[in-house]
Design a protein around this motif. Structure first.
Motif, PDB file in Angstrom:
ATOM      1  N   UNK A 126       0.839  -1.201   0.000  1.00  0.00           N
ATOM      2  CA  UNK A 126       0.000   0.000   0.000  1.00  0.00           C
ATOM      3  C   UNK A 126       0.869   1.245   0.000  1.00  0.00           C
ATOM      4  N   UNK A 127       0.394   2.260  -0.686  1.00  0.00           N
ATOM      5  CA  UNK A 127       0.916   3.620  -0.558  1.00  0.00           C
ATOM      6  C   UNK A 127      -0.318   4.462  -0.242  1.00  0.00           C
ATOM      7  N   UNK A 128      -0.600   4.652   1.039  1.00  0.00           N
ATOM      8  CA  UNK A 128      -1.853   5.316   1.424  1.00  0.00           C
ATOM      9  C   UNK A 128      -1.799   6.827   1.214  1.00  0.00           C
ATOM     10  N   UNK A 129      -2.970   7.405   1.145  1.00  0.00           N
ATOM     11  CA  UNK A 129      -3.091   8.857   1.056  1.00  0.00           C
ATOM     12  C   UNK A 129      -3.372   9.384   2.463  1.00  0.00           C
ATOM     13  N   UNK A 130      -2.399   9.190   3.349  1.00  0.00           N
ATOM     14  CA  UNK A 130      -2.532   9.594   4.744  1.00  0.00           C
ATOM     15  C   UNK A 130      -1.217  10.249   5.157  1.00  0.00           C
ATOM     16  N   UNK A 131      -1.282  11.544   5.459  1.00  0.00           N
ATOM     17  CA  UNK A 131      -0.064  12.311   5.731  1.00  0.00           C
ATOM     18  C   UNK A 131       0.710  11.783   6.941  1.00  0.00           C
ATOM     19  N   UNK A 132       0.011  11.347   7.978  1.00  0.00           N
ATOM     20  CA  UNK A 132       0.687  10.841   9.173  1.00  0.00           C
ATOM     21  C   UNK A 132       1.439   9.550   8.855  1.00  0.00           C
ATOM     22  N   UNK A 133       0.766   8.630   8.182  1.00  0.00           N
ATOM     23  CA  UNK A 133       1.391   7.354   7.833  1.00  0.00           C
ATOM     24  C   UNK A 133       2.589   7.562   6.923  1.00  0.00           C
ATOM     25  N   UNK A 134       2.425   8.389   5.912  1.00  0.00           N
ATOM     26  CA  UNK A 134       3.539   8.641   4.991  1.00  0.00           C
ATOM     27  C   UNK A 134       4.705   9.317   5.698  1.00  0.00           C
ATOM     28  N   UNK A 135       4.423  10.223   6.642  1.00  0.00           N
ATOM     29  CA  UNK A 135       5.494  10.873   7.402  1.00  0.00           C
ATOM     30  C   UNK A 135       6.242   9.858   8.271  1.00  0.00           C
ATOM     31  N   UNK A 136       5.521   8.921   8.896  1.00  0.00           N
ATOM     32  CA  UNK A 136       6.167   7.875   9.697  1.00  0.00           C
ATOM     33  C   UNK A 136       7.084   7.007   8.840  1.00  0.00           C
ATOM     34  N   UNK A 137       6.578   6.577   7.695  1.00  0.00           N
ATOM     35  CA  UNK A 137       7.364   5.724   6.811  1.00  0.00           C
ATOM     36  C   UNK A 137       8.584   6.481   6.294  1.00  0.00           C
ATOM     37  N   UNK A 138       8.395   7.738   5.965  1.00  0.00           N
ATOM     38  CA  UNK A 138       9.519   8.566   5.499  1.00  0.00           C
ATOM     39  C   UNK A 138      10.585   8.696   6.586  1.00  0.00           C
ATOM     40  N   UNK A 139      10.158   8.981   7.810  1.00  0.00           N
ATOM     41  CA  UNK A 139      11.099   9.155   8.921  1.00  0.00           C
ATOM     42  C   UNK A 139      11.845   7.853   9.234  1.00  0.00           C
ATOM     43  N   UNK A 140      11.134   6.730   9.189  1.00  0.00           N
ATOM     44  CA  UNK A 140      11.768   5.436   9.458  1.00  0.00           C
ATOM     45  C   UNK A 140      12.737   5.036   8.349  1.00  0.00           C
ATOM     46  N   UNK A 141      12.417   5.400   7.131  1.00  0.00           N
ATOM     47  CA  UNK A 141      13.268   5.046   6.003  1.00  0.00           C
ATOM     48  C   UNK A 141      13.015   3.659   5.455  1.00  0.00           C
ATOM     49  N   UNK A 142      11.944   3.006   5.905  1.00  0.00           N
ATOM     50  CA  UNK A 142      11.577   1.691   5.384  1.00  0.00           C
ATOM     51  C   UNK A 142      10.076   1.477   5.609  1.00  0.00           C
ATOM     52  N   UNK A 143       9.473   0.517   4.885  1.00  0.00           N
ATOM     53  CA  UNK A 143       8.036   0.277   5.017  1.00  0.00           C
ATOM     54  C   UNK A 143       7.645  -0.186   6.421  1.00  0.00           C
ATOM     55  N   UNK A 144       6.367  -0.014   6.711  1.00  0.00           N
ATOM     56  CA  UNK A 144       5.770  -0.495   7.958  1.00  0.00           C
ATOM     57  C   UNK A 144       4.880  -1.693   7.663  1.00  0.00           C
ATOM     58  N   UNK A 145       4.850  -2.636   8.577  1.00  0.00           N
ATOM     59  CA  UNK A 145       3.898  -3.731   8.480  1.00  0.00           C
ATOM     60  C   UNK A 145       2.568  -3.223   9.011  1.00  0.00           C
ATOM     61  N   UNK A 146       1.493  -3.543   8.320  1.00  0.00           N
ATOM     62  CA  UNK A 146       0.183  -3.041   8.703  1.00  0.00           C
ATOM     63  C   UNK A 146      -0.859  -4.150   8.665  1.00  0.00           C
ATOM     64  N   UNK A 147      -1.853  -4.000   9.502  1.00  0.00           N
ATOM     65  CA  UNK A 147      -3.008  -4.884   9.482  1.00  0.00           C
ATOM     66  C   UNK A 147      -4.179  -4.126  10.086  1.00  0.00           C
ATOM     67  N   UNK A 148      -5.372  -4.611   9.872  1.00  0.00           N
ATOM     68  CA  UNK A 148      -6.561  -4.003  10.443  1.00  0.00           C
ATOM     69  C   UNK A 148      -6.672  -4.410  11.902  1.00  0.00           C
ATOM     70  N   UNK A 149      -7.031  -3.461  12.767  1.00  0.00           N
ATOM     71  CA  UNK A 149      -7.159  -3.748  14.192  1.00  0.00           C
ATOM     72  C   UNK A 149      -8.554  -4.314  14.475  1.00  0.00           C
ATOM     73  N   UNK A 150      -8.654  -5.628  14.442  1.00  0.00           N
ATOM     74  CA  UNK A 150      -9.911  -6.326  14.722  1.00  0.00           C
ATOM     75  C   UNK A 150      -9.724  -7.169  15.970  1.00  0.00           C
ATOM     76  N   UNK A 151     -10.527  -6.884  16.971  1.00  0.00           N
ATOM     77  CA  UNK A 151     -10.448  -7.642  18.215  1.00  0.00           C
ATOM     78  C   UNK A 151     -11.358  -8.868  18.158  1.00  0.00           C
TER      79      UNK A 151
END
Length: 142
Positions: free
Chosen positions: A58-83
């Protein structure tokens, strides 16, 4: 699991992408799409489908997520939070904090993100296959 990437340059490291697939992804990102692609050897085994050797990207259209990935310098693992025993995923940061704050290191309040999931498009074969209709318009893949 899905790898959240900052841009198209990250995708080629983790997925095998031909020119046609690249053009399709470029035309729809950033946005509400998850693309299923053949994984490269860079993807840890626990993140991909073991039988198919595929990965969701995914390349989401979410400024916070993109800023986190940019700062880390590598992709993030993601999943839906379903309890367990819950029909809908958790999407409200206040509910997440109230329910899970002692189990999480951090909750970022980016606001309520809604319940509609991304559209999932399988690009691992010759023809695209729409696996899930979500927020993203899928008419270009049908």
């Amino acid at each position: 699991f899905t790898l959240v990437c900052r841009d198209l340059s990250d995708i080629a490291v983790y997925a095998k992408v031909n020119n046609g697939q690249y053009r399709q992804i470029k035309a729809h990102t950033p946005g509400p799409y998850t693309f299923i692609l053949k994984a490269t050897s860079e993807v840890p085994r626990r993140l991909m489908n073991p039988k198919r050797r595929q990965i969701g990207i995914r390349i989401p259209d979410n400024k916070i997520t993109l800023a986190l990935v940019e700062e880390l310098g590598h992709p993030l693992m993601s999943t839906t939070l379903s309890l367990p025993n819950e029909e809908l995923p958790m999407t409200d940061p206040y509910d997440i904090r109230a329910s899970l704050e002692h189990s999480l290191d951090l909750v970022i309040d980016g606001g309520f993100c809604g319940f509609e999931a991304s559209s999932v498009i399988d690009l691992s074969d010759e023809e695209p296959v729409v696996l899930r209709r979500g927020c993203g318009d899928v008419t270009a893949f049908e």
